[in-house]
Design a protein around this motif. Sequence first.
Motif, PDB file in Angstrom:
ATOM      1  N   UNK A   1       0.835  -1.200   0.000  1.00  0.00           N
ATOM      2  CA  UNK A   1       0.000   0.000   0.000  1.00  0.00           C
ATOM      3  C   UNK A   1       0.876   1.258   0.000  1.00  0.00           C
ATOM      4  N   UNK A   2       0.320   2.349  -0.494  1.00  0.00           N
ATOM      5  CA  UNK A   2       1.080   3.586  -0.705  1.00  0.00           C
ATOM      6  C   UNK A   2       0.607   4.673   0.252  1.00  0.00           C
ATOM      7  N   UNK A   3       1.556   5.375   0.830  1.00  0.00           N
ATOM      8  CA  UNK A   3       1.240   6.558   1.626  1.00  0.00           C
ATOM      9  C   UNK A   3       1.468   7.798   0.758  1.00  0.00           C
ATOM     10  N   UNK A   4       0.609   8.793   0.907  1.00  0.00           N
ATOM     11  CA  UNK A   4       0.703   9.990   0.066  1.00  0.00           C
ATOM     12  C   UNK A   4       0.690  11.250   0.919  1.00  0.00           C
ATOM     13  N   UNK A   5       1.414  12.259   0.445  1.00  0.00           N
ATOM     14  CA  UNK A   5       1.436  13.573   1.083  1.00  0.00           C
ATOM     15  C   UNK A   5       1.049  14.614   0.042  1.00  0.00           C
ATOM     16  N   UNK A   6       0.072  15.454   0.385  1.00  0.00           N
ATOM     17  CA  UNK A   6      -0.362  16.546  -0.488  1.00  0.00           C
ATOM     18  C   UNK A   6       0.165  17.859   0.081  1.00  0.00           C
ATOM     19  N   UNK A   7       0.951  18.587  -0.710  1.00  0.00           N
ATOM     20  CA  UNK A   7       1.495  19.881  -0.275  1.00  0.00           C
ATOM     21  C   UNK A   7       0.917  20.963  -1.177  1.00  0.00           C
ATOM     22  N   UNK A   8       0.090  21.827  -0.592  1.00  0.00           N
ATOM     23  CA  UNK A   8      -0.571  22.889  -1.364  1.00  0.00           C
ATOM     24  C   UNK A   8      -1.068  23.933  -0.366  1.00  0.00           C
ATOM     25  N   UNK A   9      -0.854  25.209  -0.690  1.00  0.00           N
ATOM     26  CA  UNK A   9      -1.303  26.252   0.236  1.00  0.00           C
ATOM     27  C   UNK A   9      -2.808  26.483   0.175  1.00  0.00           C
ATOM     28  N   UNK A  47       6.533  11.009   9.088  1.00  0.00           N
ATOM     29  CA  UNK A  47       5.682  10.384   8.076  1.00  0.00           C
ATOM     30  C   UNK A  47       6.503  10.139   6.825  1.00  0.00           C
ATOM     31  N   UNK A  48       6.503   8.905   6.327  1.00  0.00           N
ATOM     32  CA  UNK A  48       7.297   8.545   5.151  1.00  0.00           C
ATOM     33  C   UNK A  48       6.370   8.188   3.982  1.00  0.00           C
ATOM     34  N   UNK A  49       6.059   9.166   3.122  1.00  0.00           N
ATOM     35  CA  UNK A  49       5.170   8.896   1.984  1.00  0.00           C
ATOM     36  C   UNK A  49       5.894   8.186   0.848  1.00  0.00           C
ATOM     37  N   UNK A  50       5.103   7.518  -0.003  1.00  0.00           N
ATOM     38  CA  UNK A  50       5.651   6.961  -1.230  1.00  0.00           C
ATOM     39  C   UNK A  50       5.549   7.967  -2.363  1.00  0.00           C
ATOM     40  N   UNK A  51       4.482   8.784  -2.332  1.00  0.00           N
ATOM     41  CA  UNK A  51       4.262   9.822  -3.336  1.00  0.00           C
ATOM     42  C   UNK A  51       3.989  11.149  -2.633  1.00  0.00           C
ATOM     43  N   UNK A  52       4.582  12.209  -3.153  1.00  0.00           N
ATOM     44  CA  UNK A  52       4.277  13.564  -2.703  1.00  0.00           C
ATOM     45  C   UNK A  52       3.673  14.328  -3.878  1.00  0.00           C
ATOM     46  N   UNK A  53       2.465  14.848  -3.666  1.00  0.00           N
ATOM     47  CA  UNK A  53       1.833  15.711  -4.662  1.00  0.00           C
ATOM     48  C   UNK A  53       2.170  17.149  -4.274  1.00  0.00           C
ATOM     49  N   UNK A  75      10.847   9.195  -1.718  1.00  0.00           N
ATOM     50  CA  UNK A  75       9.535   9.233  -2.351  1.00  0.00           C
ATOM     51  C   UNK A  75       9.617   9.788  -3.771  1.00  0.00           C
ATOM     52  N   UNK A  76       8.553   9.530  -4.539  1.00  0.00           N
ATOM     53  CA  UNK A  76       8.389  10.133  -5.860  1.00  0.00           C
ATOM     54  C   UNK A  76       7.595  11.431  -5.701  1.00  0.00           C
ATOM     55  N   UNK A  77       7.857  12.383  -6.591  1.00  0.00           N
ATOM     56  CA  UNK A  77       7.094  13.631  -6.579  1.00  0.00           C
ATOM     57  C   UNK A  77       6.284  13.747  -7.863  1.00  0.00           C
ATOM     58  N   UNK A  78       5.012  14.066  -7.703  1.00  0.00           N
ATOM     59  CA  UNK A  78       4.157  14.420  -8.825  1.00  0.00           C
ATOM     60  C   UNK A  78       3.752  15.875  -8.608  1.00  0.00           C
ATOM     61  N   UNK A  79       4.212  16.751  -9.471  1.00  0.00           N
ATOM     62  CA  UNK A  79       3.932  18.176  -9.321  1.00  0.00           C
ATOM     63  C   UNK A  79       2.485  18.474  -9.707  1.00  0.00           C
ATOM     64  N   UNK A  80       1.899  19.435  -9.026  1.00  0.00           N
ATOM     65  CA  UNK A  80       0.582  19.945  -9.413  1.00  0.00           C
ATOM     66  C   UNK A  80       0.751  21.438  -9.671  1.00  0.00           C
TER      67      UNK A  80
END
Length: 249
Positions: A1-9, A47-53, A75-80
């Motif tokens: 399973x994957x943990x995710x982190x969303x970074x956005x103001x 917290x150790x995510x697999x993906x960071x948005x 982790x991998x980064x997917x930019x938004x």
Amino acid sequence: MIKALIIDDEAKARNVLNHYLVSLVPEISEIRQADSTDSALELLKSFQPGIVFLDVEMPHKTGFDFLLALKDPAFEIIFTTAYNQYAIQAIRFSALDYLLKPVDPDELRNAVNRYIEKQKPASQKKELFNNLVQNIGKKEVKDFRLAVPSSQGVFFFTLDEILRLEADRNYTVIHLVGKRPFVASKTLKHFEEMLEEFSFIRTHKSHLVNSLHIVRLSNDHEYVLLSDGAKIEISRRKKDEVQQQLNFR
């Protein structure tokens, strides 16, 4: 399973993305949110995510500042990002993934699929992140370095050292000035979409040529001669287009 982190103001953007992940991506087991670079870095301590948005444009510190603060990202980064052509070009040239805002659910699912199918080694991630930061610091897109990951590691090329690119089924052979050819596991179309606005000309279904290295066009318009002596075929349907592009070079 994957943990995710969303970074956005923006809270709304975070919540919409959170909703899509919960609804459409069952592989993600846990999601955390951060509203700034600083709060995200603090969260990463526990917290150790697999993906960071990662949102590109945030006040005070941008998504690129977040990259600069990373030491050994696992982790991998997917930019938004909202439509920012300069940032998108820098991200694509660095072989990293991105989603345009407002995020499309299908594109999100596809981005996660790409992550699942092919994760990069930690050393490669750091190299790609560093290249992105360097690209962002350039005054012009034409000065970006093109990152090309391979099974032997990640390689970087400036545009002016690329003579031409040649299709080889689902691979592309990159011919370079004074170096051995390099085989990339991407299609020629992938590179054409990135390079066509930087003086690269599609002369044939199998050839994408850097016009800066074209010495001359043959009298019968059947080939172009390159600075390394190579004669590259021009297909019949491309003759007028190639001539026109060279006239306005």
